[in-house]
Design a protein around this motif. Structure first.
Motif, mmCIF file in Angstrom:
data_model
loop_
_atom_site.group_PDB
_atom_site.id
_atom_site.type_symbol
_atom_site.label_atom_id
_atom_site.label_comp_id
_atom_site.label_asym_id
_atom_site.label_seq_id
_atom_site.Cartn_x
_atom_site.Cartn_y
_atom_site.Cartn_z
ATOM 1 N N SER A 439 39.945 -3.088 -78.778
ATOM 2 C CA SER A 439 39.987 -1.545 -78.077
ATOM 3 C C SER A 439 40.217 -1.352 -76.454
ATOM 4 O O SER A 439 39.829 -2.848 -76.098
ATOM 5 C CB SER A 439 38.815 -1.352 -78.964
ATOM 6 N N ALA A 440 40.041 -0.329 -76.674
ATOM 7 C CA ALA A 440 39.912 -0.155 -74.779
ATOM 8 C C ALA A 440 38.908 1.283 -74.981
ATOM 9 O O ALA A 440 39.544 2.176 -75.834
ATOM 10 C CB ALA A 440 40.964 0.066 -74.561
ATOM 11 N N THR A 441 38.359 1.877 -73.618
ATOM 12 C CA THR A 441 37.461 2.721 -73.480
ATOM 13 C C THR A 441 37.687 3.389 -72.184
ATOM 14 O O THR A 441 38.360 2.368 -70.888
ATOM 15 C CB THR A 441 36.106 2.585 -73.636
ATOM 16 N N ILE A 442 38.162 4.637 -71.895
ATOM 17 C CA ILE A 442 37.991 5.060 -70.937
ATOM 18 C C ILE A 442 37.944 6.294 -70.157
ATOM 19 O O ILE A 442 37.595 7.510 -71.820
ATOM 20 C CB ILE A 442 40.402 5.858 -70.823
ATOM 21 N N ASN A 443 36.714 6.618 -69.005
ATOM 22 C CA ASN A 443 36.444 7.251 -68.915
ATOM 23 C C ASN A 443 36.755 7.944 -67.672
ATOM 24 O O ASN A 443 37.591 7.896 -66.852
ATOM 25 C CB ASN A 443 34.965 7.341 -68.352
ATOM 26 N N LEU A 444 37.379 8.941 -67.996
ATOM 27 C CA LEU A 444 38.587 10.164 -67.916
ATOM 28 C C LEU A 444 37.953 11.060 -66.716
ATOM 29 O O LEU A 444 37.278 12.226 -67.015
ATOM 30 C CB LEU A 444 39.516 11.530 -68.526
ATOM 31 N N ASN A 445 37.849 10.632 -65.504
ATOM 32 C CA ASN A 445 37.201 11.003 -64.058
ATOM 33 C C ASN A 445 37.606 11.620 -63.667
ATOM 34 O O ASN A 445 38.615 11.194 -62.583
ATOM 35 C CB ASN A 445 36.202 9.515 -62.980
ATOM 36 N N GLY A 446 37.263 12.918 -63.248
ATOM 37 C CA GLY A 446 37.914 13.983 -62.669
ATOM 38 C C GLY A 446 38.549 15.391 -64.020
ATOM 39 O O GLY A 446 39.404 15.117 -64.803
ATOM 40 N N VAL A 447 38.072 16.456 -63.285
ATOM 41 C CA VAL A 447 38.975 17.877 -64.429
ATOM 42 C C VAL A 447 40.627 18.392 -63.664
ATOM 43 O O VAL A 447 40.219 18.468 -62.987
ATOM 44 C CB VAL A 447 38.201 19.387 -64.422
ATOM 45 N N VAL A 448 41.077 18.180 -64.484
ATOM 46 C CA VAL A 448 42.630 18.431 -63.882
ATOM 47 C C VAL A 448 43.222 20.037 -64.573
ATOM 48 O O VAL A 448 44.001 20.534 -64.594
ATOM 49 C CB VAL A 448 43.902 17.308 -64.086
ATOM 50 N N ARG A 449 42.571 20.088 -65.753
ATOM 51 C CA ARG A 449 42.755 21.715 -66.026
ATOM 52 C C ARG A 449 42.911 22.679 -65.333
ATOM 53 O O ARG A 449 43.969 23.559 -64.751
ATOM 54 C CB ARG A 449 41.868 21.747 -67.025
ATOM 55 N N SER A 450 41.807 23.091 -63.926
ATOM 56 C CA SER A 450 42.804 23.830 -63.420
ATOM 57 C C SER A 450 40.753 23.900 -62.252
ATOM 58 O O SER A 450 39.912 23.062 -62.230
ATOM 59 C CB SER A 450 42.512 25.681 -63.970
ATOM 60 N N PRO A 451 41.160 24.505 -61.006
ATOM 61 C CA PRO A 451 40.568 24.790 -60.111
ATOM 62 C C PRO A 451 39.279 25.874 -60.664
ATOM 63 O O PRO A 451 37.864 24.936 -60.097
ATOM 64 C CB PRO A 451 40.813 25.006 -58.849
ATOM 65 N N LEU A 452 39.574 26.641 -61.470
ATOM 66 C CA LEU A 452 38.061 27.075 -61.786
ATOM 67 C C LEU A 452 37.431 26.928 -62.799
ATOM 68 O O LEU A 452 36.165 26.422 -62.884
ATOM 69 C CB LEU A 452 38.188 28.704 -62.872
ATOM 70 N N ALA A 453 38.177 25.868 -64.268
ATOM 71 C CA ALA A 453 37.216 24.799 -64.294
ATOM 72 C C ALA A 453 36.382 23.396 -64.296
ATOM 73 O O ALA A 453 35.282 22.821 -64.464
ATOM 74 C CB ALA A 453 38.027 23.764 -65.997
ATOM 75 N N SER A 454 37.355 23.531 -62.829
ATOM 76 C CA SER A 454 36.803 22.336 -62.352
ATOM 77 C C SER A 454 35.209 22.662 -61.873
ATOM 78 O O SER A 454 34.268 21.634 -61.265
ATOM 79 C CB SER A 454 37.117 21.463 -61.378
ATOM 80 N N PHE A 455 35.228 23.866 -60.937
ATOM 81 C CA PHE A 455 34.559 23.988 -60.021
ATOM 82 C C PHE A 455 32.780 24.385 -61.674
ATOM 83 O O PHE A 455 31.989 24.191 -60.973
ATOM 84 C CB PHE A 455 34.845 25.821 -59.504
ATOM 85 N N ALA A 456 33.637 25.295 -62.388
ATOM 86 C CA ALA A 456 32.530 25.209 -63.620
ATOM 87 C C ALA A 456 31.877 23.958 -64.410
ATOM 88 O O ALA A 456 30.175 24.122 -64.361
ATOM 89 C CB ALA A 456 33.337 25.764 -64.939
ATOM 90 N N GLU A 457 32.841 22.933 -64.307
ATOM 91 C CA GLU A 457 31.892 21.496 -64.857
ATOM 92 C C GLU A 457 30.956 21.290 -63.916
ATOM 93 O O GLU A 457 29.862 20.199 -64.144
ATOM 94 C CB GLU A 457 33.135 20.455 -65.243
ATOM 95 N N GLU A 458 31.637 21.272 -62.614
ATOM 96 C CA GLU A 458 30.970 20.732 -61.834
ATOM 97 C C GLU A 458 28.990 21.296 -60.639
ATOM 98 O O GLU A 458 27.922 20.999 -60.775
ATOM 99 C CB GLU A 458 31.629 20.432 -60.003
ATOM 100 N N ASN A 459 29.364 23.027 -61.489
ATOM 101 C CA ASN A 459 28.156 23.886 -60.774
ATOM 102 C C ASN A 459 27.655 24.881 -61.467
ATOM 103 O O ASN A 459 26.945 24.894 -61.794
ATOM 104 C CB ASN A 459 28.462 25.015 -59.904
ATOM 105 N N LEU A 460 27.726 24.667 -62.887
ATOM 106 C CA LEU A 460 27.728 25.678 -64.671
ATOM 107 C C LEU A 460 26.174 24.816 -65.487
ATOM 108 O O LEU A 460 26.572 23.816 -65.244
ATOM 109 C CB LEU A 460 28.238 25.781 -65.346
#
Length: 460
Positions: A439-460
């Protein structure tokens, strides 16, 4: 019993959270108030996932008390030892709280929570030399218990493998600066296209198999493939080579996606766990890898996609159609990802239909996974942060010969009323499987969907 013995009074939500929880208190006494049995009885017939847990808890209690007389049930029935170090058996008893008379200063008995608290208060009064603990996952009930005069009120933490979600295994270790500047002693050997380094295990605190190693300078990327004594064997993957991994036309946008692709495309790894925030690419990477392995490489016969089905708003009622048609709204994330993978095609709808037939993609409900044996398939289990450890065990144990399973989820988006980030099944399997070679685990650190999604993830 000795003065150090403890009496645990269990709330209903403990048995709903873990039906066999009453077995987890070692040599101490466990008391189930009659009100808890009443609540389990009311819950067992509801059309909810929790009704199954209520039925399992009732059957487990019945199996334990089946041969006991009424007097023995009230006094306490011995429980089997759960560990080799346990010196004496615990005891389980049922307390008839409906016979308690209303005392001055006690909480009103017109509420189930109050009756359970009053039970704990009564037992505390009757056993001044023992530690009486009310165990509940209800925060408000813990506050009420303290306010009513209970000396000890606790959450149920036996099933928690980490105390803080920030300490959950990420699946990789990131070195500050340059990796090679921190390695004082290293032996290497080359076998074919891969080089293997033997480094001091102390360089990687808590090292485990298939843990990835990267550094800030982007000069090194590797994976621990063996641990023996104080030495860790590290396969040199190469930073640029890891960033060059791709599937079905999708290339990694960051090193975390590169590590995920490495694990997803490795036929030796049977379980891949992808965690991370919304928009980090969990579903897209899993689906692209599934199509690559099934259609291009022919390693699997079919792709099975399933997920839990909680609703984040009011129910829209029953949905018509077959099982796959009913699951379609829940699995829109998969069809959205299929559209992304084929948006450049001349006929996107035609391409999607062709690929779904070619890869034999099947949408299945998690409710019908029990009892199945899945062979030569790639299983994508999406949004599994809403599943308990026992539900995930049910699904993972379905996987037979030649089957790979990808579990993905975001612990910040739990919709279940009975789970937290610490008690989610996703957290449980990340910790339980980190030392498993397959097995392997990966935490995908960082939002790549869009700048809007990234800002929402960090600030909401």
């Amino acid at each position: 019993m000795t003065e150090q013995s403890i009496i645990y009074v269990l709330d209903t939500n403990i048995l709903l959270h873990e039906p066999f929880a009453f077995l987890s208190f070692q040599e101490h006494e466990v008391v189930i108030p009659m009100t808890v049995l009443e609540e389990l009885d009311n819950i067992k017939d509801r059309k909810k996932d929790v009704s199954r847990d209520a039925r399992v808890a009732i059957r487990a209690l019945e199996d334990t008390l089946t041969d006991a007389s009424p007097e023995e049930v009230m006094a306490g029935v011995e429980l089997p030892n759960q560990t080799e170090t346990q010196t004496k058996p615990g005891r389980l008893s049922i307390f008839n709280d409906f016979t308690l008379k209303q005392k001055s200063g006690a909480l009103s008995d017109n509420d189930n929570d109050n009756r359970i608290i009053n039970t704990a208060l009564h037992i505390q009064e009757m056993n001044p030399k023992k530690r009486v603990v009310l165990v509940t996952k209800d925060i408000n009930m813990r506050l009420k218990g303290k306010g009513a005069g209970l000396a000890y009120v606790e959450d149920y933490r036996t099933d928690q493998l980490v105390d803080d979600i920030n300490y959950l295994t990420k699946g990789y270790h990131k070195f500050t600066g340059d990796f090679w500047q921190q390695v004082s002693n290293c032996e290497s050997e080359t076998d074919g296209r891969y080089t293997q380094h033997f480094i001091d295990k102390n360089l990687v605190p808590g090292a485990f198999i298939n843990e990835y190693l990267i550094d800030e300078e982007k000069t090194f990327a590797g994976k621990i493939i063996g641990i023996e004594g104080d030495t860790a064997s590290v396969q040199d993957l190469g930073y640029e080579r890891l960033m060059g991994r791709h599937a079905w036309g999708i290339h990694p946008k960051n090193i975390y996606q590169g590590m995920a692709f490495d694990a997803l495309l490795d036929p030796e790894i049977d379980l891949v766990i992808l965690t991370g925030p919304a928009g980090c690419g969990k579903t897209l990477l899993a689906l692209a890898s599934a199509l690559e392995l099934t259609v291009e490489k022919g390693l699997y016969d079919k792709v099975i996609v399933t997920r839990s089905t909680p609703e984040i708003a009011e129910s829209i009622g029953f949905l018509p159609g077959t099982e796959e048609e009913k699951m379609a709204p829940w699995l829109a994330a998969i069809t959205d990802s299929l559209e992304v993978l084929h948006k450049q095609d001349e006929s996107m709808a035609g391409s999607m239909n062709y690929i779904m037939e070619k890869a034999n993609i099947q949408f299945k409900s998690i409710n019908f996974m029990r009892g199945r044996s899945i062979q030569n398939a790639l299983v994508i289990l999406d949004e599994c942060q809403n599943l308990t450890a026992s539900q995930l065990k049910t699904i993972i144990t379905r996987c037979g010969e030649g089957t790979k399973i990808v579990c993905s989820g975001n612990l910040a988006q739990i919709d279940s009323n009975y789970l937290t980030a610490l008690t989610s099944g996703l957290t449980y399997i990340v910790e339980r499987f980190k030392d498993y070679q397959g097995s392997a685990t990966i935490n995908l650190n960082g939002v790549v969907r869009s700048p809007l999604a990234s800002f929402a993830e960090e600030n909401l």
